[in-house]
Scaffold this motif. Sequence first.
Motif, PDB file in Angstrom:
ATOM      1  N   UNK A 159       0.965  -1.323   0.530  1.00 26.27           N
ATOM      2  CA  UNK A 159       0.014  -0.066   0.044  1.00 26.27           C
ATOM      3  C   UNK A 159       1.038   1.166  -0.045  1.00 26.27           C
ATOM      4  N   UNK A 160       1.930   1.468   0.305  1.00 26.46           N
ATOM      5  CA  UNK A 160       2.460   2.814   0.833  1.00 26.46           C
ATOM      6  C   UNK A 160       3.511   2.666  -0.349  1.00 26.46           C
ATOM      7  N   UNK A 161       4.010   1.588  -0.868  1.00 25.91           N
ATOM      8  CA  UNK A 161       5.164   1.491  -2.350  1.00 25.91           C
ATOM      9  C   UNK A 161       4.448   2.415  -3.248  1.00 25.91           C
ATOM     10  N   UNK A 162       2.867   1.363  -3.261  1.00 27.89           N
ATOM     11  CA  UNK A 162       2.091   1.682  -4.067  1.00 27.89           C
ATOM     12  C   UNK A 162       1.368   3.388  -4.996  1.00 27.89           C
ATOM     13  N   UNK A 163       2.046   4.500  -3.728  1.00 24.84           N
ATOM     14  CA  UNK A 163       2.026   5.577  -2.954  1.00 24.84           C
ATOM     15  C   UNK A 163       3.222   6.350  -2.808  1.00 24.84           C
ATOM     16  N   UNK A 164       4.045   6.130  -3.383  1.00 29.88           N
ATOM     17  CA  UNK A 164       5.751   6.831  -2.535  1.00 29.88           C
ATOM     18  C   UNK A 164       4.880   7.712  -2.654  1.00 29.88           C
ATOM     19  N   UNK A 165       6.076   8.542  -2.041  1.00 29.06           N
ATOM     20  CA  UNK A 165       6.119  10.700  -1.350  1.00 29.06           C
ATOM     21  C   UNK A 165       5.007  11.057  -0.312  1.00 29.06           C
ATOM     22  N   UNK A 166       3.410  10.182  -0.790  1.00 27.31           N
ATOM     23  CA  UNK A 166       2.814  10.762  -0.461  1.00 27.31           C
ATOM     24  C   UNK A 166       1.774  10.176   1.423  1.00 27.31           C
ATOM     25  N   UNK A 216      -0.265  10.865   9.582  1.00 29.16           N
ATOM     26  CA  UNK A 216      -0.507   9.232   8.706  1.00 29.16           C
ATOM     27  C   UNK A 216       1.127   8.670   8.732  1.00 29.16           C
ATOM     28  N   UNK A 217       1.546   8.237   7.176  1.00 30.31           N
ATOM     29  CA  UNK A 217       2.771   8.137   7.069  1.00 30.31           C
ATOM     30  C   UNK A 217       3.154   7.624   5.948  1.00 30.31           C
ATOM     31  N   UNK A 218       4.358   8.018   5.098  1.00 30.61           N
ATOM     32  CA  UNK A 218       4.785   7.969   4.225  1.00 30.61           C
ATOM     33  C   UNK A 218       6.047   7.185   4.031  1.00 30.61           C
ATOM     34  N   UNK A 219       6.420   6.742   2.796  1.00 34.37           N
ATOM     35  CA  UNK A 219       7.407   5.886   1.972  1.00 34.37           C
ATOM     36  C   UNK A 219       8.168   6.975   0.946  1.00 34.37           C
ATOM     37  N   UNK A 220       9.638   7.484   1.633  1.00 35.05           N
ATOM     38  CA  UNK A 220      10.161   8.323   1.210  1.00 35.05           C
ATOM     39  C   UNK A 220      11.654   7.528   2.018  1.00 35.05           C
TER      40      UNK A 220
END
Length: 226
Positions: A159-166, A216-220
């Motif tokens: 879920x996180x990797x499909x929307x990186x940076x968001x 929330x959380x962000x993958x970056x």
Amino acid sequence: MRVLIVEDQPNVSNYVKRALEEQGYAVDLAHTGREALDWADVVEYDIIVLDIMLPEIDGITVCRRLRSQDNQAAILMLTARDTVDDRVIGLDAGADDYLVKPFNLRELLARLRALSRRSTNKNPTLRIADLTLDPRTRVVMRNDTLIKLTSKEYAVLECLMRDPGSVLTRTEIAESVWNYDAFSQSNVVDVYIRNLRRKIDDPFELKLIHTVRGAGYRLSDQDLDE
């Protein structure tokens, strides 16, 4: 991967729901054709497992209405009728696949994996920095090291990797990974984020999972303040 099971026999629907949740799917249940349309109107599903013989509105009509509304979910039809004409009617209504009852659970899971691969073929391996996730094989690597994840940990990471940076809110993550029964467990997302950090971030210098306070959380791959 979010799935809607539309089946009026509770013993069948509950059995399939448990099996899919063990595989990491987020699963909702509908028991009538009307319920199915109502669910699909408010939730974006990846796959819909749709029985043909349903109360209120039959599965063929549900399938046609979903396609007329441009619903892009993959649809697997379930039916007790195994004739060529029945299969043709279901496929012409917009179904992607067809499975006859009684079915073998392993075959159902294989059909769903095949439907999942069709939707991910346009989106190959996900990558951010030295972290990779292959949706087709469900293999996660970081710096050439295999990362072993549970099914739910994998689903949260995908879920996180499909929307990186968001920035994704806890609700957005929960809606992608769990059914609505889990929403009352307010800390469930935080628990899985902690588990992912232990496996994805702790052994490496560059931290990828970031907390955005109050959001929330962000993958970056950027070193953001938490």
